[in-house]
Enzyme design. Sequence first.
Site, short mmCIF file in Angstrom:
data_model
loop_
_atom_site.label_atom_id
_atom_site.label_comp_id
_atom_site.label_asym_id
_atom_site.label_seq_id
_atom_site.Cartn_x
_atom_site.Cartn_y
_atom_site.Cartn_z
N ARG A 135 0.83 -1.21 0.00
CA ARG A 135 0.00 0.00 0.00
C ARG A 135 0.87 1.26 0.00
NH1 ARG A 135 -3.76 -1.64 5.03
NH2 ARG A 135 -1.73 -2.40 5.70
N ASP A 187 0.96 5.65 0.38
CA ASP A 187 0.27 6.76 1.03
C ASP A 187 -0.23 7.79 0.03
OD1 ASP A 187 0.87 5.68 3.53
OD2 ASP A 187 2.73 6.82 3.71
N ARG A 221 9.93 7.76 4.25
CA ARG A 221 9.84 9.22 4.39
C ARG A 221 10.50 9.68 5.69
NH1 ARG A 221 3.69 10.48 3.64
NH2 ARG A 221 4.43 12.59 4.18
#
Length: 259
Positions: A48, A50, A195
Site C-alpha cells: 500500500r 500513502d 519518508r
Amino acid sequence: MALGVSYNGRAFEGWQSQASGITVQDHLEQALASFCALPRVQTLCAGRTDSGVHGLMQVVHFDTPLQRDDNAWVRGTNRFLPETIAVQWAQRVPSSFHARASARARRYAYVLLESPVRPSVDCGQVGWVFRPLHQDAMVSAAQTLVGEHDFSSFRASSCQAHSPVKHVLRIAITRRGAYWRFEFEATAFLHHMIRNIMGCLIAIGTGKQPVSWMAEVLAARNRDAAAPTFSPDGLYFLGPVYDASWGLPDRTPAFDWLP
C-alpha cells in the site's frame, strides 16, 4: 489474475480503498467491475502507498471467472481508468499466488531536487531541498540501516505492522545534475518508514546532524528521536520482487526517466 499497475499518486488519497472513493484501489476496482460487468471486483496489492506517493509497478491479484486474453485485460481495464492510472500488463496466475505474501522484497525510489528555487514543471513528482547535500555523509549514514533492525524510530504512530523489525537489503544514493535518487530495497517497510528515513538523511546531508546521529536514532527505537516525516512528492513504489518461478514480467515502466 495478476496485474501490473502504474499511477501518479498526487490526486489520490493513497492506494487503500476509503469511503471517499478517491484512492487508486477504488478506481482500479471500479474499472475492473465495469470491464467484467460485475457489481464488484476485489483486489489485493503488493504494497500500500500513502497519499501523494506514486507507483511505477504496483502488482495486484484478484479472482475472476472471466476468460479474456492478457492484452484484453490491459486495454479493457484502462478504458475505464483515469489518465493518471494505467494497467501495464496482465497475466493469469495460479491460485497459490498472492501479490503481497509471495513477494520476497519491495523496492522504492525517492527523487529529490536540490535547488534554491522550488520545483515547478516537476511539482509533485520530486521532493525538494534548498540547501546543498553532502553525498558521502548520507551514504555512510544510510549503511547504518542496512540489515535486520528494529525500525521503531522510523515508524508512523498509525502503522499496523505486527513487528517493527525489518530487513533492509540495500540503500543506494546517486546524483544526476540537480537531482538525487535514493533507492531502497527491503523485505517489507513500515508505514512512513522511507519518508522518515529521508528526513534523517537530509538532516545529515545538510550538516544539521553528524553521520553518527543515524545510529543513535536507530538505537533509540522511539519516533521522537528521528527527523520529521519528509514530503511524499518524490516517493515512487518501484514494485515487489518475486521468485522467477512465478513467471511475472520483471520490468518497471518509466523508471529510466527518473533522474
